[in-house]
Design a protein around this motif. Structure first.
Motif, PDB file in Angstrom:
ATOM      1  N   LEU A  99      30.157 -15.519 -61.768  1.00  0.00           N
ATOM      2  CA  LEU A  99      30.353 -16.709 -60.933  1.00  0.00           C
ATOM      3  C   LEU A  99      30.581 -17.982 -61.753  1.00  0.00           C
ATOM      4  O   LEU A  99      30.811 -19.056 -61.192  1.00  0.00           O
ATOM      5  CB  LEU A  99      29.140 -16.911 -60.018  1.00  0.00           C
ATOM      6  CG  LEU A  99      28.946 -15.855 -58.936  1.00  0.00           C
ATOM      7  CD1 LEU A  99      27.570 -16.007 -58.284  1.00  0.00           C
ATOM      8  CD2 LEU A  99      30.055 -15.911 -57.905  1.00  0.00           C
TER       9      LEU A  99
ATOM     10  N   LYS B 163      28.322 -19.391 -63.724  1.00  0.00           N
ATOM     11  CA  LYS B 163      27.065 -20.138 -63.746  1.00  0.00           C
ATOM     12  C   LYS B 163      26.277 -19.757 -64.997  1.00  0.00           C
ATOM     13  O   LYS B 163      26.435 -18.665 -65.531  1.00  0.00           O
ATOM     14  CB  LYS B 163      26.215 -19.789 -62.513  1.00  0.00           C
ATOM     15  CG  LYS B 163      26.842 -20.142 -61.192  1.00  0.00           C
ATOM     16  CD  LYS B 163      26.649 -21.593 -60.931  1.00  0.00           C
ATOM     17  CE  LYS B 163      27.061 -21.989 -59.535  1.00  0.00           C
ATOM     18  NZ  LYS B 163      27.146 -23.429 -59.432  1.00  0.00           N
TER      19      LYS B 163
ATOM     20  N   HIS C  40      18.218 -24.253 -55.015  1.00  0.00           N
ATOM     21  CA  HIS C  40      19.109 -24.034 -53.876  1.00  0.00           C
ATOM     22  C   HIS C  40      18.486 -23.253 -52.728  1.00  0.00           C
ATOM     23  O   HIS C  40      19.086 -23.169 -51.659  1.00  0.00           O
ATOM     24  CB  HIS C  40      20.393 -23.353 -54.341  1.00  0.00           C
ATOM     25  CG  HIS C  40      21.192 -24.200 -55.271  1.00  0.00           C
ATOM     26  ND1 HIS C  40      21.813 -25.364 -54.881  1.00  0.00           N
ATOM     27  CD2 HIS C  40      21.454 -24.076 -56.589  1.00  0.00           C
ATOM     28  CE1 HIS C  40      22.441 -25.908 -55.906  1.00  0.00           C
ATOM     29  NE2 HIS C  40      22.227 -25.143 -56.962  1.00  0.00           N
TER      30      HIS C  40
ATOM     31  N   HIS D 167      27.634 -16.617 -48.529  1.00  0.00           N
ATOM     32  CA  HIS D 167      28.930 -17.135 -48.969  1.00  0.00           C
ATOM     33  C   HIS D 167      29.291 -18.471 -48.328  1.00  0.00           C
ATOM     34  O   HIS D 167      30.213 -19.137 -48.777  1.00  0.00           O
ATOM     35  CB  HIS D 167      30.040 -16.104 -48.725  1.00  0.00           C
ATOM     36  CG  HIS D 167      30.357 -15.880 -47.287  1.00  0.00           C
ATOM     37  ND1 HIS D 167      29.620 -15.036 -46.493  1.00  0.00           N
ATOM     38  CD2 HIS D 167      31.310 -16.423 -46.503  1.00  0.00           C
ATOM     39  CE1 HIS D 167      30.118 -15.049 -45.277  1.00  0.00           C
ATOM     40  NE2 HIS D 167      31.141 -15.881 -45.251  1.00  0.00           N
TER      41      HIS D 167
ATOM     42  N   TRP E 240      28.613 -23.354 -53.309  1.00  0.00           N
ATOM     43  CA  TRP E 240      29.606 -22.486 -53.950  1.00  0.00           C
ATOM     44  C   TRP E 240      30.983 -23.146 -53.931  1.00  0.00           C
ATOM     45  O   TRP E 240      31.335 -23.842 -52.982  1.00  0.00           O
ATOM     46  CB  TRP E 240      29.719 -21.147 -53.232  1.00  0.00           C
ATOM     47  CG  TRP E 240      28.464 -20.357 -53.138  1.00  0.00           C
ATOM     48  CD1 TRP E 240      27.850 -19.945 -51.992  1.00  0.00           C
ATOM     49  CD2 TRP E 240      27.656 -19.866 -54.216  1.00  0.00           C
ATOM     50  NE1 TRP E 240      26.717 -19.229 -52.292  1.00  0.00           N
ATOM     51  CE2 TRP E 240      26.576 -19.168 -53.649  1.00  0.00           C
ATOM     52  CE3 TRP E 240      27.740 -19.965 -55.601  1.00  0.00           C
ATOM     53  CZ2 TRP E 240      25.588 -18.571 -54.422  1.00  0.00           C
ATOM     54  CZ3 TRP E 240      26.751 -19.367 -56.372  1.00  0.00           C
ATOM     55  CH2 TRP E 240      25.696 -18.676 -55.784  1.00  0.00           C
ATOM     56  N   THR E 241      31.759 -22.876 -54.949  1.00  0.00           N
ATOM     57  CA  THR E 241      33.172 -23.252 -54.923  1.00  0.00           C
ATOM     58  C   THR E 241      33.878 -22.270 -53.985  1.00  0.00           C
ATOM     59  O   THR E 241      33.330 -21.186 -53.687  1.00  0.00           O
ATOM     60  CB  THR E 241      33.813 -23.166 -56.323  1.00  0.00           C
ATOM     61  OG1 THR E 241      33.841 -21.790 -56.729  1.00  0.00           O
ATOM     62  CG2 THR E 241      33.076 -24.020 -57.349  1.00  0.00           C
TER      63      THR E 241
ATOM     64  N   GLN F 262      34.058 -18.825 -55.662  1.00  0.00           N
ATOM     65  CA  GLN F 262      32.751 -18.158 -55.722  1.00  0.00           C
ATOM     66  C   GLN F 262      32.384 -17.596 -54.352  1.00  0.00           C
ATOM     67  O   GLN F 262      31.931 -16.455 -54.240  1.00  0.00           O
ATOM     68  CB  GLN F 262      31.662 -19.134 -56.182  1.00  0.00           C
ATOM     69  CG  GLN F 262      31.769 -19.539 -57.628  1.00  0.00           C
ATOM     70  CD  GLN F 262      30.870 -20.717 -57.972  1.00  0.00           C
ATOM     71  OE1 GLN F 262      30.546 -21.549 -57.121  1.00  0.00           O
ATOM     72  NE2 GLN F 262      30.465 -20.793 -59.232  1.00  0.00           N
ATOM     73  N   ALA F 263      32.592 -18.389 -53.308  1.00  0.00           N
ATOM     74  CA  ALA F 263      32.284 -17.950 -51.944  1.00  0.00           C
ATOM     75  C   ALA F 263      33.112 -16.725 -51.577  1.00  0.00           C
ATOM     76  O   ALA F 263      32.596 -15.761 -50.990  1.00  0.00           O
ATOM     77  CB  ALA F 263      32.533 -19.082 -50.960  1.00  0.00           C
TER      78      ALA F 263
ATOM     79  N   LEU G  38      31.726 -13.615 -53.379  1.00  0.00           N
ATOM     80  CA  LEU G  38      30.476 -13.143 -52.768  1.00  0.00           C
ATOM     81  C   LEU G  38      30.735 -12.452 -51.431  1.00  0.00           C
ATOM     82  O   LEU G  38      30.183 -11.393 -51.154  1.00  0.00           O
ATOM     83  CB  LEU G  38      29.505 -14.314 -52.594  1.00  0.00           C
ATOM     84  CG  LEU G  38      28.987 -14.924 -53.893  1.00  0.00           C
ATOM     85  CD1 LEU G  38      28.304 -16.255 -53.621  1.00  0.00           C
ATOM     86  CD2 LEU G  38      28.060 -13.961 -54.619  1.00  0.00           C
TER      87      LEU G  38
END
Length: 79
Positions: A15, A17, A31, A41, A46-47, A50-51, A54
């Protein structure tokens, strides 16, 4: 055929991170907990990519699905 086994550190690296144990614990503490009605998601941190990753991991039951479920549980857990 051997299936890939991913862990939380791999997922966070995927991701983009920080992926060491203390960074992951800090992310979960910062978070979480997410409200039960918020799908993982759709969380606001999340960008879009990333969403999508997921969501697709779970919907497509990819080899990432198990660790994404673990992240979902960790972010929805009540401390």
């Amino acid at each position: 055929m051997e299936q890939n086994v991913h862990n939380m550190n791999n997922l966070f690296a995927q991701l983009g991170k920080p992926s060491n144990d203390s960074d992951i614990a800090r992310f979960l503490a910062t978070h979480g907990p997410l409200a039960n009605e918020v799908p993982l998601h759709e969380a606001p941190f999340w960008t879009p990519s990333q969403a999508e990753f997921l969501r697709d991991a779970v919907c497509e039951d990819s080899d990432w699905a198990e660790v994404v479920d673990e992240l979902n549980a960790g972010l929805h857990a009540r401390q």
